[in-house]
Scaffold this motif. Structure first.
Motif, mmCIF file in Angstrom:
data_model
loop_
_atom_site.group_PDB
_atom_site.id
_atom_site.type_symbol
_atom_site.label_atom_id
_atom_site.label_comp_id
_atom_site.label_asym_id
_atom_site.label_seq_id
_atom_site.Cartn_x
_atom_site.Cartn_y
_atom_site.Cartn_z
ATOM 1 N N ILE A 1 0.847 -1.202 0.000
ATOM 2 C CA ILE A 1 0.000 0.000 0.000
ATOM 3 C C ILE A 1 0.881 1.250 0.000
ATOM 4 O O ILE A 1 0.667 2.188 -0.775
ATOM 5 N N LYS B 1 2.549 1.716 -3.339
ATOM 6 C CA LYS B 1 1.581 2.198 -4.327
ATOM 7 C C LYS B 1 1.312 3.699 -4.157
ATOM 8 O O LYS B 1 1.303 4.462 -5.108
ATOM 9 N N GLU C 1 -9.897 7.171 -2.389
ATOM 10 C CA GLU C 1 -10.060 5.800 -2.901
ATOM 11 C C GLU C 1 -11.532 5.475 -3.128
ATOM 12 O O GLU C 1 -11.879 4.783 -4.082
ATOM 13 N N ASP D 1 -13.831 7.629 -3.969
ATOM 14 C CA ASP D 1 -14.224 8.339 -5.194
ATOM 15 C C ASP D 1 -13.709 7.614 -6.437
ATOM 16 O O ASP D 1 -14.369 7.590 -7.473
ATOM 17 N N ALA D 2 -12.506 7.055 -6.334
ATOM 18 C CA ALA D 2 -11.912 6.367 -7.488
ATOM 19 C C ALA D 2 -12.468 4.950 -7.652
ATOM 20 O O ALA D 2 -12.222 4.299 -8.652
ATOM 21 N N GLY D 3 -13.212 4.477 -6.652
ATOM 22 C CA GLY D 3 -13.780 3.116 -6.721
ATOM 23 C C GLY D 3 -12.772 2.043 -6.386
ATOM 24 O O GLY D 3 -13.001 0.861 -6.641
ATOM 25 N N THR D 4 -11.637 2.428 -5.793
ATOM 26 C CA THR D 4 -10.589 1.442 -5.512
ATOM 27 C C THR D 4 -10.598 0.968 -4.057
ATOM 28 O O THR D 4 -9.826 0.078 -3.703
ATOM 29 N N GLU E 1 -13.292 -0.366 -2.423
ATOM 30 C CA GLU E 1 -14.069 -1.601 -2.316
ATOM 31 C C GLU E 1 -13.257 -2.842 -2.733
ATOM 32 O O GLU E 1 -13.288 -3.854 -2.026
ATOM 33 N N PRO E 2 -12.523 -2.792 -3.841
ATOM 34 C CA PRO E 2 -11.705 -3.963 -4.190
ATOM 35 C C PRO E 2 -10.682 -4.300 -3.110
ATOM 36 O O PRO E 2 -10.375 -5.472 -2.890
ATOM 37 N N ALA E 3 -10.143 -3.278 -2.441
ATOM 38 C CA ALA E 3 -9.186 -3.550 -1.362
ATOM 39 C C ALA E 3 -9.905 -4.224 -0.198
ATOM 40 O O ALA E 3 -9.357 -5.124 0.450
ATOM 41 N N TRP E 4 -11.130 -3.818 0.052
ATOM 42 C CA TRP E 4 -11.916 -4.386 1.146
ATOM 43 C C TRP E 4 -12.345 -5.816 0.836
ATOM 44 O O TRP E 4 -12.738 -6.553 1.719
ATOM 45 N N LEU F 1 -4.953 -1.346 5.919
ATOM 46 C CA LEU F 1 -5.134 -0.278 4.930
ATOM 47 C C LEU F 1 -4.726 1.064 5.545
ATOM 48 O O LEU F 1 -4.206 1.945 4.856
ATOM 49 N N ARG G 1 -1.060 3.316 4.608
ATOM 50 C CA ARG G 1 -1.101 4.754 4.307
ATOM 51 C C ARG G 1 -0.251 5.540 5.301
ATOM 52 O O ARG G 1 0.346 6.555 4.954
ATOM 53 N N LEU H 1 -20.080 1.166 2.057
ATOM 54 C CA LEU H 1 -18.689 1.168 1.623
ATOM 55 C C LEU H 1 -18.512 1.655 0.189
ATOM 56 O O LEU H 1 -17.603 2.408 -0.111
ATOM 57 N N GLY H 2 -19.405 1.224 -0.671
ATOM 58 C CA GLY H 2 -19.256 1.610 -2.074
ATOM 59 C C GLY H 2 -19.896 2.948 -2.407
ATOM 60 O O GLY H 2 -19.856 3.391 -3.553
ATOM 61 N N ARG I 1 -23.330 -8.789 -2.733
ATOM 62 C CA ARG I 1 -22.490 -8.083 -1.764
ATOM 63 C C ARG I 1 -22.501 -8.796 -0.403
ATOM 64 O O ARG I 1 -21.509 -8.751 0.323
ATOM 65 N N ARG J 1 -13.003 -14.288 1.833
ATOM 66 C CA ARG J 1 -12.331 -13.424 0.846
ATOM 67 C C ARG J 1 -11.057 -14.067 0.303
ATOM 68 O O ARG J 1 -10.667 -13.841 -0.834
ATOM 69 N N ARG K 1 -13.571 1.322 -13.491
ATOM 70 C CA ARG K 1 -12.795 2.427 -12.921
ATOM 71 C C ARG K 1 -12.017 1.987 -11.685
ATOM 72 O O ARG K 1 -11.156 2.707 -11.205
ATOM 73 N N SER K 2 -12.345 0.821 -11.157
ATOM 74 C CA SER K 2 -11.812 0.471 -9.858
ATOM 75 C C SER K 2 -10.399 -0.091 -9.912
ATOM 76 O O SER K 2 -10.072 -1.041 -9.234
ATOM 77 N N TYR L 1 -6.147 1.503 -10.463
ATOM 78 C CA TYR L 1 -5.389 2.762 -10.383
ATOM 79 C C TYR L 1 -4.930 3.154 -11.784
ATOM 80 O O TYR L 1 -4.160 2.440 -12.412
ATOM 81 N N TYR M 1 0.135 -5.001 -6.744
ATOM 82 C CA TYR M 1 -0.400 -4.392 -5.527
ATOM 83 C C TYR M 1 -1.512 -5.273 -4.935
ATOM 84 O O TYR M 1 -1.495 -5.623 -3.745
ATOM 85 N N PHE M 2 -2.458 -5.653 -5.790
ATOM 86 C CA PHE M 2 -3.575 -6.448 -5.275
ATOM 87 C C PHE M 2 -3.138 -7.867 -4.899
ATOM 88 O O PHE M 2 -3.736 -8.479 -4.007
ATOM 89 N N LEU N 1 -2.247 -7.650 -1.432
ATOM 90 C CA LEU N 1 -3.446 -7.544 -0.590
ATOM 91 C C LEU N 1 -4.186 -8.882 -0.492
ATOM 92 O O LEU N 1 -4.871 -9.141 0.499
ATOM 93 N N ARG O 1 -7.619 -9.160 -11.794
ATOM 94 C CA ARG O 1 -7.423 -8.923 -10.356
ATOM 95 C C ARG O 1 -8.200 -9.959 -9.528
ATOM 96 O O ARG O 1 -7.688 -10.485 -8.540
#
Lengths: 280, 355
Positions: free
Chosen positions: A17, A20, A100, A102-105, A107-110, A119, A123, A277-278, B86, B114, B125-126, B128, B139-140, B143, B187
C-alpha cells in the motif's frame, strides 16, 4: 491471535500500500513538490515575515517571554515538523480513504483478506515517509536560509517524534472513521486538522492559548511531542516537567492507538451493516 | 494437484479447499433490510423516534450453487441481485438468514471467505489509472496475501488469461473500457479462487468486449471454477449460465436451467402484435386469447401491443388476423420469435426485464 505467516502477509500488504501511494505520488511530480513546499509558503513564510515585523534588535522578545527562546525561525520550523505529522494523519491516512472511495478502488481492497486496519497502516507508512522527507527539506531551509539554530540535544527528542507518529496513526484511525461515515468529509478534515495543529502549538506557544483551549492542548499527544522537541532543540521552557510530559506522551500515544483501532473496527462493522462502503 | 497455481485442471480436477466438498455457495433465507430517508443528528440528539421506512432489498433468498457451474442471477435493476452478491462477498452483513461460501460462514469468517473468492463488483474504474496493469496486479496480489515467491508468476498468468500481456506495462489510463474490465477480472483471479462473483460484468462494454469477456468466463468454468454472476441481459444469462435464478423484488421467483425455465411457460413461440382500432380492447384480447396465452398487453401511442405465447405461430397468426377482423381491429405488425428468458420473466412477474 494471528499467526506469524499471517502477520508477515499483513506486513507485505502494508508495504505494498505504501509503495503504491508513493509511486502514484511521484507520478504527479509537481503535486509532490507542492506537498513538500506548501507548509513553507502557506504557513512559515507569512508567520516569519509577520514575526519579523515585531522583532526588537533581531530578537523575538515576546516569544522569549512566553516560551523561553527568541529564535522565531527555529520555533516555527520545529512546529512545522509536528504540523507535518498532524497533516499526515488527517490527509495522507484519513482523507486518502475518501480519494479511494471516489476512485472506486477502496471496495476492491476491502474484498481482499487484508485487514482493514492494514489499509490504515500502509497509508501511515507512505504518509510518514512523505512527511519525514518534507521535514528534512524544511529543516534544511530553516537552517541554511533562515538562520535557525538547534542544540545538538535535538536528537534526544527523536523518541518523542516517534511517539507522536504512533499517536498520529491512532488519530488517523479516528479521522478515517469519520471520513468513511461522512459523505463529504473535506470540510471536517480541513477544519479539524487546522485546529489540531493550532492547539498543539505548531504556530505559537501553547501558553498564549485561552485557558479553556489550553486544557484541550493538554489532552493532545502532539502538544507534548512538540514541547519536548523544542525543549531539547531550542532550550524552551517546558509546559510541564519533562518527565511528566514523557509519561503523558507515552500514555496518550497508546490511548489514541487503542481508541482509534476500536473506533475504526466499529466503523467498519457499521459500514458492513449499512452497506455504505461503495457509496460516495 | 496442479503444478501452476492457475493452470487449467478441468472442471472436476480442481483441488478441494474449504471445510467440505459441499456446494460452492449456499444461502438460506437471506434477508437484507435498509432504511429509506435520513435521520439527522439533531433528531438523534433530541431522541426523536426513528421514523425511517425499512424495506427489504433481499427478502428471503435461498440459493445453492454447485461447484464448477456458472450460476446466473437474472432480474431487473433493483431486484436485489447486487445486494445478494455483496452479502456473499462479505461487504454487507445480512439482516437475517445465513450464507456459506465453500462451507465457510460469510458473517463469522469473512476474511477466510475473501481468501478463497475473487469478485468483480464494480465497474472498470476500480483500478489505479496512474499505475500500469502489472503494478495494479502486483499491488492487489499483496493484498490477497499471495506469497512473494508466487506473486510474479500469478500476475503474469492472470494477465495471460485476460489477454493483456502485451499491454502489461502501460498505464491503465491508456486502456479502453473493455481492457480495464478485463484487468479487473484479472485482479479477481489473483487469489486463484475457486469461486468468482461477477456483478453485471459486461455493463458498459461494447459488443466485442462483452463477447470477449463472456468467452473468458466460459474458460474459467473450464478450469473448474464456480462462477456466480448477476445480469439483466437475458441473452447473456441464456448463453453463459448452467442454471439461472430469476430474481424480482428481492425474491427468487424461479430457478432452473435456461431450457427448464423456458419450458415453464408452455409455449414454443412468442408472437408480438401491434394492433389499431377494434374497440373494446377486452374483446380483441378475448379473441386473441383463444389461440394462445396473453403474456402482456399495453397501449402505446394509440396502438395496442400484445405479446402472446403459443405452441405454433403458423397456426396462431392466421387465427389472430381472423380475430382482429372480427373485432374491427387492424394488425399493423407481426413478429414471431422463439421463447426467451425475457418471456419467462414476463410470465412470472407480469413485467418486462427492462421496465
Amino acid at each position: 491471535m494471528p499467526g506469524r505467516s499471517a502477520l508477515k502477509a499483513e506486513a507485505r500488504a502494508a508495504l505494498a500500500i505504501a509503495r503504491k501511494e508513493l509511486r502514484i505520488a511521484v507520478r504527479y511530480p509537481l503535486n509532490a513538490v507542492n506537498e513538500v513546499l506548501q507548509p513553507l509558503y502557506q504557513f512559515l513564510l507569512p508567520s516569519l515575515l509577520l514575526g519579523a515585523t515585531f522583532l526588537v534588535g533581531g530578537r523575538a522578545i515576546g516569544l522569549e517571554a512566553s516560551a523561553g527562546t527568541s529564535d522565531l525561525a527555529g520555533f516555527l520550523f520545529l512546529g512545522m515538523i509536528v504540523g507535518g505529522l498532524v497533516g499526515t494523519a488527517f490527509w495522507e491516512i484519513a482523507f486518502s480513504f475518501k480519494r479511494e472511495m471516489d476512485a472506486g478502488t477502496l471496495e476492491p481492497a476491502w474484498l481482499t483478506p487484508t485487514s482493514p486496519e492494514t489499509l490504515v497502516i500502509g497509508r501511515a507508512i507512505s504518509g510518514l515517509v512523505i512527511s519525514g522527507a518534507a521535514s528534512l527539506v524544511l529543516l534544511g531551509i530553516g537552517l541554511f536560509v533562515f538562520g535557525a539554530s538547534f542544540s545538538p540535544g535535538i536528537w534526544l527528542a527523536l523518541p518523542a517524534l516517534l511517539l507522536a507518529a504512533a499517536s498520529m496513526i491512532g488519530i488517523g484511525y479516528l479521522v478515517a472513521s469519520m471520513v468513511l461515515l461522512l459523505r463529504e468529509p473535506s470540510f471536517f478534515v480541513d477544519a479539524t486538522n487546522f485546529l489540531f495543529a493550532i492547539v498543539s502549538g505548531v504556530m505559537f506557544p501553547v501558553v498564549v492559548l485561552p485557558v479553556a483551549v489550553r486544557w484541550v492542548a493538554y489532552l493532545l499527544p502532539t502538544t507534548y511531542a512538540l514541547d519536548l522537541l523544542r525543549v531539547h532543540a531550542l532550550g524552551t521552557r517546558p509546559l510541564l516537567s519533562p518527565a511528566l510530559e514523557w509519561i503523558l506522551l507515552v500514555l496518550l500515544a497508546l490511548g489514541t492507538l487503542l481508541l482509534g483501532r476500536w473506533v475504526f473496527g466499529r466503523t467498519e462493522h457499521r459500514m458492513r451493516v449499512k452497506g455504505t462502503l461503495g457509496q460516495h | 494437484m496442479s503444478g501452476h497455481p492457475m493452470e487449467p485442471v478441468g472442471r472436476t480436477g480442481r483441488r478441494a479447499s474449504g471445510p467440505t466438498r459441499g456446494p460452492a455457495i449456499e444461502a438460506v433465507g437471506l434477508v437484507k433490510e435498509f432504511e429509506r430517508g435520513r435521520r439527522t443528528i439533531w433528531q438523534r440528539i433530541r431522541g426523536e423516534a426513528d421514523q425511517r421506512e425499512r424495506f427489504r432489498a433481499v427478502d428471503g433468498v435461498d440459493l445453492r450453487v454447485e461447484r464448477g457451474e456458472i450460476f446466473g442471477m437474472l432480474g431487473p435493476n433493483g431486484a436485489g441481485k447486487t445486494t445478494t452478491m455483496r452479502m456473499l462477498a462479505t461487504l454487507l452483513e445480512p439482516t437475517a438468514g445465513s450464507a456459506r461460501v465453500l462451507g465457510i460462514d460469510v458473517v463469522a469468517e469473512p476474511r477466510e471467505v475473501r481468501r478463497r473468492m475473487g469478485a468483480v463488483l464494480s465497474d472498470g474504474r476500480s483500478v489505479y489509472w496512474k499505475l500500469t496493469a502489472r503494478e495494479n496486479l502486483e499491488y492487489f496480489a499483496a493484498l490477497y496475501h499471495v506469497p512473494a515467491a508466487e506473486s510474479r508468476a500469478r500476475v503474469t498468468r492472470a494477465l495471460e488469461t485476460v489477454r493483456l500481456t502485451d499491454r502489461a506495462d502501460d498505464y491503465v489510463e491508456r486502456f479502453s473500457t473493455g481492457m480495464r474490465q478485463r484487468l479487473v477480472l484479472a485482479r479477481a483471479l489473483l487469489p486463484d479462487p475457486e469461486i468468482l462473483l461477477l456483478d453485471e460484468p459486461t455493463v458498459g462494454l461494447d459488443p466485442q468486449s462483452a463477447r470477449d469477456l463472456r468467452e473468458r468466463v466460459v474458460e474459467l468454468r473450464g478450469e473448474g471454477r464456480t462462477v456466480l454472476l448477476t445480469t439483466h441481459y437475458m441473452e447473456e444469462a441464456d448463453q453463459l449460465c448452467d442454471r439461472i435464478a430469476i430474481v424480482d423484488h428481492g425474491r427468487v421467483v424461479a430457478l432452473d436451467t435456461p431450457t427448464g425455465l423456458k419450458r415453464t411457460i408452455a409455449a414454443t413461440e412468442v408472437v408480438r402484435l401491434e394492433l389499431s382500432g377494434g374497440e373494446p380492447e377486452s374483446a380483441v384480447l378475448d379473441r386473441l386469447a383463444r389461440g394462445g396465452s396473453i403474456a402482456h398487453s399495453a397501449r402505446e401511442n394509440g396502438a395496442l401491443n400484445v405479446t402472446i405465447h403459443c405452441r405454433s405461430a403458423r397456426d396462431f397468426v392466421p387465427a389472430a388476423f381472423d380475430a382482429a377482423r372480427a373485432t374491427g381491429a387492424t394488425i399493423n405488425h407481426v413478429e414471431v420469435v422463439p421463447v426467451t428468458l425475457e418471456d419467462v420473466f414476463l410470465s412470472l412477474t407480469g413485467r418486462a426485464l427492462r421496465e
